[in-house]
Design an enzyme around this catalytic site. Structure first.
Site, PDB file in Angstrom:
ATOM      1  N   LYS A   1      45.561  -0.958  -6.225  1.00  0.00           N
ATOM      2  CA  LYS A   1      45.609  -2.173  -7.035  1.00  0.00           C
ATOM      3  C   LYS A   1      45.137  -3.404  -6.268  1.00  0.00           C
ATOM      4  O   LYS A   1      45.290  -3.516  -5.068  1.00  0.00           O
ATOM      5  CB  LYS A   1      47.030  -2.402  -7.543  1.00  0.00           C
TER       6      LYS A   1
ATOM      7  N   ARG B   1      30.273   6.885  11.001  1.00  0.00           N
ATOM      8  CA  ARG B   1      29.081   6.304  11.591  1.00  0.00           C
ATOM      9  C   ARG B   1      28.976   4.805  11.355  1.00  0.00           C
ATOM     10  O   ARG B   1      28.780   4.038  12.290  1.00  0.00           O
ATOM     11  CB  ARG B   1      27.848   7.017  11.026  1.00  0.00           C
ATOM     12  N   THR B   2      29.126   4.394  10.114  1.00  0.00           N
ATOM     13  CA  THR B   2      28.957   2.970   9.821  1.00  0.00           C
ATOM     14  C   THR B   2      30.002   2.143  10.566  1.00  0.00           C
ATOM     15  O   THR B   2      29.690   1.135  11.201  1.00  0.00           O
ATOM     16  CB  THR B   2      29.054   2.713   8.305  1.00  0.00           C
TER      17      THR B   2
ATOM     18  N   HIS C   1      24.777  -1.704  -0.041  1.00  0.00           N
ATOM     19  CA  HIS C   1      25.039  -1.371   1.362  1.00  0.00           C
ATOM     20  C   HIS C   1      23.922  -2.047   2.147  1.00  0.00           C
ATOM     21  O   HIS C   1      23.020  -1.405   2.673  1.00  0.00           O
ATOM     22  CB  HIS C   1      25.024   0.149   1.542  1.00  0.00           C
TER      23      HIS C   1
ATOM     24  N   ARG D   1      34.395  -2.068   3.630  1.00  0.00           N
ATOM     25  CA  ARG D   1      33.913  -0.958   2.807  1.00  0.00           C
ATOM     26  C   ARG D   1      34.984  -0.629   1.785  1.00  0.00           C
ATOM     27  O   ARG D   1      36.162  -0.545   2.118  1.00  0.00           O
ATOM     28  CB  ARG D   1      33.599   0.272   3.651  1.00  0.00           C
TER      29      ARG D   1
END
Lengths: 430, 324
Positions: free
Chosen positions: B95, B67-68, B147, B117
């Protein structure tokens, strides 16, 4: 005729807390040892005279925890680079945790490290042996063989033993042979995957948190086991005020328990991780202002007997990641002395006490004959200008690790000469 | 070393959008007003404005999201930007070196904006600190930290329904501890002048020092939602049972699940929100989720306008800041 092996340190303010000396005088050094203090011995013709006017002359510093990254982690640093940095910091004795690769859990690795350092001749390097094989917390290491190979104590480093029965056995076995157990008190389950102090800052930044209880639960457990086994337990790098209080009670009950603190814990707090500064990612985590003040007062009172650098040099990549993914630790050899002197400036303790916590304090905890300027003792000496201001920059650090949150800080106190076993191993060029 | 305001340029305009922390009411209000002006775009036949024509926006997702990521993509396309979507499996690139390398490679392709994200708190700050000066970074969720675009679309939804924030009581229910959404909502609600922000959860799901964030803490749902104007339900993840934070979904629903009967404790015109995806029957009853007080689907569609506003403002700041 002058003798190159004879050195005179003239007119310095000699501070030797072990012998309660604080006076302006001369030191005579011959054949690696302190020959005399004050009166010039007959027939002494120095090959070198160091003018220490307006400088402080004290025993070479004893650092109970410095990682030199060798063997196995040479991409971060090595014994050569880090003992040079130690000499620049006035440190002449370095105690070296066993979490190398391979782990120092056999006499062979211990011997390797000691010989390697002896070749460098910058500082005395004394390894700790692993308390359990591979630091896995399961089988005891050959503690006696490690001791015979030169290990000054045993420790499981940052891998505290989770199984209480194995911890008990390890302490009992160590106590049998008069070996000191060095413990980093931390309950692994309570630590979980935490990377910051459980407090207002980690709550807001959403960083996985390590509660104070992760340390206090372990300190309480370990003190109970010290009482049960009679083993001398030394706590590495306390971080919380409550742990200091529990330790003080243990000491009042005459239990064989001692502790040290990393110098950064005396200056930084959880507030410093704001903005996700990975140079402030340390283990144990930076805690609250109240904790910092309790550590300072425990140190002033002597409940905490030593300040150490907790030196952990890293390559730049180790700190170039989001905060939780970075490796913990600070490169601290070169800022140990000035950050300790800063405590004197801030009125935490008098100068002689501060120097004691860097010299005879740590030496006495480990039963070492260093950190004092007795006649006949090894000529390990630090000479520093107590009024010199300098700014910490990557350019003036010689450690292979430049990972320090103190970059940009103006510090006071700069080492001008370091003598190790009667040799000048560092001399500041003006 | 720490710089709370790396998200603002020298004129105090948005350069990055990483967290609500350190911003002010004026700026948040400007975002909401700008979003308001973009809501019309979606209803047109040609759903595009040319504001970011020729710009390259990269959705850099180290964590799964549908969705995002989709709403960011739609928002970018409505602003006429070119969009690159990168889903990078974090297990393969755990890493930091790889993260930096990825960044350098994308910068070489002249990306103007990263929408990031990542599973680690602080990842968006890290990327912003290491990006070229002309690049803007928008945080689409970092660990448990922040967020902020979700929080702003929630604020937009609240303002649409309730008008002013002063005088409002808002309750956030559920797993605050692990929620970057809740952290951002709390900061935004307080900055916008909300009268009372409440959190409702068992202590195992609350950060130890949550009160220092400016909230009132409740452990009883009925008490906590009494007389509130807005209820925000958070998603409960199944892992929480395994981590011994809760005994069972059943007991959680018994204590903290929002049902129609319990909803009656709130104000009669209270709205029910959820950042999604919802767990029906775990934190919220279907009747409530689909009921007349639920604004959950509106949140999704407002998300596009709010993200358009934030993207255009950060890119506008670039042009004005003269970084090029």
């Amino acid at each position: 005729m002058s003798n190159a092996r004879q050195i005179l340190i003239r007119n310095g303010r000699l501070i030797d807390p072990a012998n309660a000396i604080d006076t302006v005088t001369d030191i005579y050094i011959a054949d690696k040892r302190i020959l005399a203090i004050g009166e010039q011995p007959e027939g002494f013709v120095p090959g070198r005279v160091i003018d220490a006017t307006n400088k402080i002359v004290c025993p070479g510093l004893v650092d109970l925890s410095a990682r030199l990254r060798e063997p196995g982690l040479e991409h971060k640093a090595n014994i050569g680079s880090e003992t040079k940095a130690a000499a620049k910091g006035g440190i002449t004795t370095l105690c070296f945790p066993p979490d190398t690769d391979p782990v120092i859990d056999t006499p062979a690795v211990a011997t390797l490290v000691i010989r390697r350092a002896q070749r460098e001749r910058n500082a005395r390097v004394l390894p700790y042996g692993a308390m359990t094989q591979g630091l896995a917390g399961e089988q005891l290491s050959e503690m006696v063989a490690l001791k015979r190979a030169g290990c000054i104590a045993v420790t499981n480093a940052y891998m505290p033993i989770a199984n209480t029965l194995i911890e008990r056995r390890a302490l009992e076995y160590a106590a049998t042979f008069g070996i000191i157990a060095v413990l980093r008190p931390e309950d692994r389950h309570l630590r979980d995957n935490g990377c910051a102090h459980e407090g207002p800052v980690s709550s807001r930044l959403g960083l996985p948190a390590i509660p104070e209880a992760a340390e206090t639960v372990a300190v309480a457990r370990d003190i109970a086991l010290a009482e049960h086994t009679g083993c001398h337990v030394h706590f590495r790098s306390l971080s919380s005020g409550t742990a200091v209080r529990i330790l003080e009670q243990g000491q009042q009950n005459r239990l064989p328990v001692t502790a040290d603190v990393a110098v950064h814990q005396l200056h930084l707090t959880e507030m410093d991780i704001e903005g996700f500064d990975s140079n402030c990612h340390v283990q144990p985590p930076l805690r609250s202002l109240t904790d910092r003040d309790a550590l300072r007062s425990g140190l002033a009172k002597g409940v905490i007997g030593a300040i150490c650098s907790d030196h952990q040099p890293h390559e730049p990549d180790a700190k170039e990641a989001p905060f939780p993914a970075t490796e913990p630790g600070i490169s601290g050899l070169e800022t140990l002395l000035p950050l300790t002197l800063k405590l004197v400036d801030e009125g935490v303790m008098p100068l002689t006490t501060a120097i004691a916590r860097l010299t005879c304090g740590p030496a006495d905890i480990m039963g070492l004959p260093y950190g004092r300027l007795n006649t006949g003792a090894s000529a390990d000496i630090c000479i520093f200008d107590p009024d010199k201001h300098w700014i910490v920059t990557p350019q003036n650090l010689i450690s292979a690790g430049h990972n320090t949150p103190f970059l940009g800080w103006e510090l006071t106190g700069e080492v001008t000469h370091t003598l190790f076993e009667g040799n000048i191993v560092f001399e500041r060029k003006e | 070393m720490s710089d709370q305001n790396i998200q603002l340029n020298e004129d105090g305009r948005l350069k990055h959008f990483l967290t609500i922390d350190g911003l002010n009411k004026t700026l948040l209000t400007e975002i909401l007003d700008t979003a308001e002006s973009f809501t019309g775009v979606s209803e047109r036949t040609v759903k595009k404005v040319p504001l970011l024509r020729g710009k390259v926006i990269c959705n850099l997702f180290f964590e799964n999201s549908t969705r995002t990521r989709t709403t960011f993509e739609v928002a970018a396309k409505r602003l006429s930007a070119d969009v690159l979507n990168l889903n990078i499996n974090t297990s393969a690139t755990a890493k930091g070196e790889t993260l930096l390398d990825t960044l350098r490679n994308l910068e070489a392709m002249h990306v103007d904006m990263f929408v990031v994200r990542h599973a680690d708190s602080g990842a968006a700050h890290f990327i912003a600190n290491h990006s070229a000066p002309h690049v803007s970074v928008i945080n689409a969720g970092d660990g448990r930290h922040s967020h902020p675009t979700q929080a702003m679309l929630d604020m937009f939804t609240i303002r649409r329904h309730k008008g002013e924030f002063t005088g409002l009581r808002v309750a956030i229910v559920g797993d605050i501890m692990h929620s970057r959404v809740a952290r951002s909502q709390i900061l935004a609600l307080n900055l916008l002048g909300t009268s009372e922000v409440r959190v409702i959860a068992p202590r195992t799901l609350l950060p130890a020092h949550v009160r220092t964030m400016g909230v009132h803490v409740y452990h009883d749902l009925m008490e906590g939602i009494k007389d509130v104007d807005v209820i925000i339900m958070l998603r409960l993840q199944k892992e929480r049972m395994r981590g011994a934070l809760l005994p069972s979904e059943h007991e959680y629903f018994q204590l903290f699940g929002l049902t129609q009967a319990r909803l009656a404790a709130a104000k009669p015109d209270a709205i029910v929100m959820h950042p999604g995806p919802i767990n029906r029957g775990v934190e919220i009853d279907s009747v409530v989720a689909d009921g007349p007080q639920s604004v959950i689907l509106q949140q999704v569609s407002f998300g596009i306008a709010v993200r358009m506003a934030i993207m255009s403002m950060t890119m506008g700041a670039q042009a004005q800041g003269g970084a090029r």
